[in-house]
Design a protein around this motif. Sequence first.
Motif, PDB file in Angstrom:
ATOM      1  N   THR A 134      -5.246   1.512 -13.659  1.00 33.76           N
ATOM      2  CA  THR A 134      -5.093   2.363 -12.197  1.00 33.76           C
ATOM      3  C   THR A 134      -3.682   4.123 -12.933  1.00 33.76           C
ATOM      4  O   THR A 134      -3.359   2.929 -13.449  1.00 33.76           O
ATOM      5  N   PHE A 175      -4.497  -0.939  -7.329  1.00 35.17           N
ATOM      6  CA  PHE A 175      -4.971   0.238  -6.528  1.00 35.17           C
ATOM      7  C   PHE A 175      -5.200   0.530  -5.288  1.00 35.17           C
ATOM      8  O   PHE A 175      -5.202   1.058  -4.145  1.00 35.17           O
ATOM      9  N   GLU A 176      -5.078  -1.430  -4.871  1.00 32.76           N
ATOM     10  CA  GLU A 176      -5.116  -2.085  -3.122  1.00 32.76           C
ATOM     11  C   GLU A 176      -4.094  -1.701  -3.181  1.00 32.76           C
ATOM     12  O   GLU A 176      -3.541  -1.583  -1.362  1.00 32.76           O
ATOM     13  N   GLU A 209      -3.471   2.086  -1.862  1.00 30.79           N
ATOM     14  CA  GLU A 209      -3.875   1.825  -0.520  1.00 30.79           C
ATOM     15  C   GLU A 209      -3.571   1.078   1.041  1.00 30.79           C
ATOM     16  O   GLU A 209      -3.239   2.001   1.782  1.00 30.79           O
ATOM     17  N   LYS A 210      -3.528   0.208   0.754  1.00 27.16           N
ATOM     18  CA  LYS A 210      -2.233  -0.637   1.500  1.00 27.16           C
ATOM     19  C   LYS A 210      -1.177   0.455   1.889  1.00 27.16           C
ATOM     20  O   LYS A 210      -0.679   0.450   3.542  1.00 27.16           O
ATOM     21  N   ARG A 265      -1.059   3.249   2.265  1.00 27.72           N
ATOM     22  CA  ARG A 265      -0.695   4.429   2.914  1.00 27.72           C
ATOM     23  C   ARG A 265      -1.176   4.112   4.042  1.00 27.72           C
ATOM     24  O   ARG A 265      -0.148   4.762   5.455  1.00 27.72           O
ATOM     25  N   GLN A 266      -1.513   3.300   4.257  1.00 26.84           N
ATOM     26  CA  GLN A 266      -1.985   2.746   5.595  1.00 26.84           C
ATOM     27  C   GLN A 266      -0.607   2.272   6.397  1.00 26.84           C
ATOM     28  O   GLN A 266      -0.497   2.569   7.288  1.00 26.84           O
ATOM     29  N   GLN A 316      -2.211  11.106  -3.803  1.00 29.92           N
ATOM     30  CA  GLN A 316      -4.074  10.946  -3.352  1.00 29.92           C
ATOM     31  C   GLN A 316      -5.054  11.190  -4.935  1.00 29.92           C
ATOM     32  O   GLN A 316      -5.918  10.658  -5.239  1.00 29.92           O
TER      33      GLN A 316
END
Length: 664
Positions: free
Chosen positions: A108, A234-235, A238-239, A241-242, A249
């Motif tokens: 990443t 990387f996951e 994303e999490k 951000r959620q 980004q």
Amino acid sequence: MSAEQEIKQLREELNQHNYNYYVLDNPIISDFEFDIKLKKLQELEAQHPEFYDASSPTQRVGGEVTKNFETIPHTYRMYSLENSYSKEDLLDWETRIKKIIEGDIEYTCELKYDGASISLTYKHGKLLKAVTRGDGFQGDNVTANIKTIKSVPLQLKGDYPDEFDIRGEIVLPFDGFNKMNEERIEIGEEPYRNPRNTASGSLKLQDSAEVAKRPLECLLYNLSGTNLGVNTQFESLEKARQWGFKVPQAAKLVKSIDAVLEFIDYWNTHRHNLPYETDGVVIKVNSLQQQEELGYTAKAPRWAMAYKFKAEQVSTRLNSITYQVGRTGAITPVANLEPVELAGTTVKRASLHNADQIEKLDIRVGDEVYVEKGGEIIPKILGVDVSKRPLNSKPTQYISFCPECKTELVRQEGEAQHYCPNYNGCNPQIIGRIQHFISRKAMDIEGLGGETVALLVNERIINNYSDLYELTKEQILPLERMADKSADNLINGIENSKKIPFERVLYALGIRYVGETVAKKLAKHYKSIDAIADATEDMLISVDEIGIKIAESVCLFFRSEENIRIIQRLKQFGVQLEMSEEELKGQTDLLSGQSIVITGVFESVSRDELKKLIENNGGKVSSSISSKTSFIVAGDNMGPSKKKKAEDLGITLINEYEFLQKIK
């Protein structure tokens, strides 16, 4: 110069620079130059393992926490990152990784934002605390100030874990920074120098209402905790951000170092279009399981690397050369420059390192010099513009006598630096040793800072660290900026330091080459200061990871009648100079002399718990399998090539339950 001499020289230089930066907050070289020296030392140590020294700058981390805010320990340590500057550095890093990790590796890539590091703790979806990086082990509680930053969520959303830490950077966007400066100029005040320092300073403002007026942002990039529900870096981005965090980004998932370099090349140009300051790219192994397998060095995670963008350069005039005395007596020449703007800050000084460096570059007062900055306050002098040299210029004559105590300097064969031999009579050395003694990783004396130590020594109230334990409130109240409450805090801090465990006291004594790791080794092996004092060089060398240089230094320290007198006084005052019964509990020699590898995934214990159990029982944890490996604690998902190597070498594999039974 022999390899041993070069290693010794680099270690001494880097130790002094670490102290200047982390303890005195007074660096005299750029971080780029420090990194190059550190990398050179790492290469030499790898080529010559016979000169291994656990107190080497490559094995530790150094650092100092400010006392303005409440100090809070980090639940999960905040490590530094290893730096790289070329494709070759990254390829070398990948080669090291692949010696430990089998199979494909993804990376990443994230931009490295230039701000103030922060760790946020969330519990039940609410912000519990915000702590600055500090020295990586503990930092300052700035929760009230962080809550004023609108990009920091106070309540999370979605399927967040019950409790976790998230790390990031507090930054000040260029637009907001420029607007702040316009307002300051309008009211006749000096403008701020750069966004990074302004963002960092904002976190330490006493009034959170003032912090709220500043357009700070918080960019997040790393999760720490257990049962986080993610398998990759990387996951995790994303999490996050959620859950409501501001996560840049720009991050990209790639499958090769070539793709990493493409990411770097792109952002080396396009970073100038970003709203924030950036100084490089951070590359992380994407798989969290692989990260755990790779683990950490004393300073940094093995699974991450920072790539630094090229430093800026300017030229300016050398006005004078002055000389500083360190706590070991080492003399460091300093270039005092005509102030010049460089990478957002005003540069006034640079280190000249030693007499050899001055002679090599033929640097003279009045010269126009080329200066490079790698991201920190003090830069590197690259060379001289001889075409602009004054006609009456004369070569620099290095000083012969100590600038502080006027003692004639010495320079031992093979050493780069000159030294002042006046160990007990040179004020900067005395002050430096006491400042080391009170530092956080040593005696951690609350209420006593470096400036106060200097005042106490200069006023002839104390002359060594044992004198601290005879200080009275009446003696310190007349000191500058010393109020009644602060005097009480200082006396209480000294009294509380008597509870500091033996291994940290041993480190605090400031024995040359005895860093934190070596102090722990010696304390665990000998159990008391008297046993160490009685040990011969041969006896000391027999201790795991103790080499001849450390052994000679320890013996030399205890041959000094003055040092013995100081230690006897510390004993009388109740300082811990032997391991307590509580510390000795759980310590055994069951695994003494054994090198053990941990690999795979475990059910009943964590990898860190296994490491601690091995060390508590006298064993050494190794990251790679070799003929010296005693046995392997193997969990699930052990790589097939590792298994084959163990079988080929005839090394025993045991599971976690068999290991726990073994140390009962």
